[in-house]
Design a protein around this motif. Structure first.
Motif, short mmCIF file in Angstrom:
data_model
loop_
_atom_site.label_atom_id
_atom_site.label_comp_id
_atom_site.label_asym_id
_atom_site.label_seq_id
_atom_site.Cartn_x
_atom_site.Cartn_y
_atom_site.Cartn_z
N GLY A 71 19.25 38.95 38.85
CA GLY A 71 18.43 37.76 38.66
C GLY A 71 19.19 36.52 38.28
O GLY A 71 18.59 35.52 37.89
N VAL A 72 20.51 36.54 38.39
CA VAL A 72 21.32 35.37 38.07
C VAL A 72 21.33 34.45 39.30
O VAL A 72 21.73 34.87 40.38
N GLY A 73 20.88 33.22 39.12
CA GLY A 73 20.79 32.29 40.23
C GLY A 73 21.77 31.14 40.16
O GLY A 73 21.92 30.38 41.11
N GLU A 74 22.44 31.01 39.02
CA GLU A 74 23.40 29.92 38.87
C GLU A 74 24.58 30.37 38.01
O GLU A 74 24.46 31.30 37.21
N LEU A 75 25.70 29.71 38.23
CA LEU A 75 26.93 30.02 37.51
C LEU A 75 27.39 28.82 36.71
O LEU A 75 27.17 27.68 37.11
N SER A 76 28.06 29.10 35.62
CA SER A 76 28.69 28.05 34.83
C SER A 76 29.99 27.66 35.52
O SER A 76 30.80 28.51 35.88
N VAL A 77 30.15 26.36 35.69
CA VAL A 77 31.36 25.79 36.28
C VAL A 77 31.92 24.81 35.26
O VAL A 77 31.16 24.06 34.64
N PHE A 78 33.22 24.82 35.10
CA PHE A 78 33.85 23.98 34.08
C PHE A 78 34.77 22.97 34.74
O PHE A 78 35.54 23.30 35.63
N ALA A 105 29.86 32.79 33.87
CA ALA A 105 30.96 32.20 34.62
C ALA A 105 31.62 33.32 35.43
O ALA A 105 31.74 34.44 34.94
N LEU A 106 32.02 33.03 36.64
CA LEU A 106 32.62 34.03 37.52
C LEU A 106 34.11 33.80 37.63
O LEU A 106 34.57 32.67 37.81
N SER A 107 34.87 34.88 37.52
CA SER A 107 36.33 34.81 37.55
C SER A 107 36.90 36.01 38.29
O SER A 107 36.27 37.07 38.34
N SER A 108 38.09 35.83 38.82
CA SER A 108 38.82 36.96 39.40
C SER A 108 40.06 37.27 38.59
O SER A 108 40.80 38.19 38.94
N ASP A 109 40.32 36.51 37.53
CA ASP A 109 41.49 36.69 36.68
C ASP A 109 42.75 36.85 37.54
O ASP A 109 43.53 37.78 37.39
N ALA A 110 42.90 35.92 38.46
CA ALA A 110 44.00 36.00 39.44
C ALA A 110 45.35 35.71 38.80
O ALA A 110 45.51 34.70 38.12
N HIS A 111 46.27 36.61 39.03
CA HIS A 111 47.65 36.43 38.61
C HIS A 111 48.57 36.40 39.82
O HIS A 111 49.78 36.33 39.68
N ALA A 112 47.96 36.50 40.99
CA ALA A 112 48.68 36.43 42.26
C ALA A 112 47.74 35.80 43.28
O ALA A 112 46.51 35.94 43.17
N PRO A 113 48.28 35.10 44.27
CA PRO A 113 47.41 34.41 45.24
C PRO A 113 46.38 35.32 45.92
O PRO A 113 45.24 34.91 46.12
N GLU A 156 32.16 38.14 46.77
CA GLU A 156 30.90 38.42 47.48
C GLU A 156 30.16 39.57 46.79
O GLU A 156 28.94 39.53 46.63
N ASP A 157 30.91 40.61 46.40
CA ASP A 157 30.29 41.75 45.71
C ASP A 157 29.74 41.33 44.34
O ASP A 157 28.67 41.77 43.94
N ALA A 158 30.50 40.50 43.63
CA ALA A 158 30.05 40.04 42.32
C ALA A 158 28.79 39.19 42.44
O ALA A 158 27.85 39.35 41.66
N VAL A 159 28.76 38.31 43.42
CA VAL A 159 27.59 37.46 43.62
C VAL A 159 26.38 38.32 43.98
O VAL A 159 25.27 38.09 43.48
N GLU A 160 26.57 39.34 44.80
CA GLU A 160 25.48 40.24 45.16
C GLU A 160 24.97 40.98 43.91
O GLU A 160 23.76 41.10 43.70
N PRO A 189 24.01 26.29 41.35
CA PRO A 189 23.39 27.43 42.04
C PRO A 189 24.46 28.29 42.70
O PRO A 189 25.44 27.76 43.23
N ILE A 190 24.28 29.58 42.65
CA ILE A 190 25.24 30.49 43.31
C ILE A 190 25.24 30.16 44.80
O ILE A 190 24.19 30.03 45.42
N GLY A 191 26.44 30.01 45.33
CA GLY A 191 26.59 29.74 46.76
C GLY A 191 26.58 28.25 47.09
O GLY A 191 26.78 27.89 48.23
#
Length: 112
Positions: free
Chosen positions: A91-98, A65-73, A81-85, A107-109
């Motif tokens: 070799g990760v082609g898909e992300l967990s979405v909840f 799962a991809l997160s930015s742990d945002a505490h501010a907008p 983009e860097d994380a996806v790259e 699929p990523i993207g």
């Protein structure tokens, strides 16, 4: 502890011995592992989990799962983009979405 950067003490040597029990537990329980870009905003200057830990997680086939742990907008989606790259390079082609506590893989993207 790594949120504070390199001035904080860490165990000596290869940390993979600490990571192995966690990866085994992730596999056993089937949880998704959060990859957070927040570390790039912190003094440590690296993605969470640590690159070696992340490699082990991916090699074990754990969902991500991809997160930015945002505490501010302005932190929302920080350096995605860097994380996806990085994930693509591992070799990760898909992300967990909840949604409503239910996980699905996308699929990523695919989601904009």
């Amino acid at each position: 502890m790594k949120v504070w950067g390199p001035e904080r003490p860490r165990p000596d040597g290869d940390l993979r011995g600490f990571y192995e029990p966690a990866v085994e537990a992730f596999v056993e329980t089937g949880v998704a592992v959060e990859v957070s870009t927040a570390g790039w905003r912190k003094p440590v200057g690296e993605i969470y989990p640590a690159p070696a830990f992340l490699e082990m997680v991916v090699e074990a086939g754990c969902p991500i799962a991809l997160s930015s742990d945002a505490h501010a907008p302005d932190h929302l989606g920080y350096r995605y983009e860097d994380a996806v790259e990085l994930l693509d390079g591992l070799g990760v082609g898909e992300l967990s979405v909840f949604e409503a506590r239910e996980r699905r893989l996308e699929p990523i993207g695919a989601a904009e």
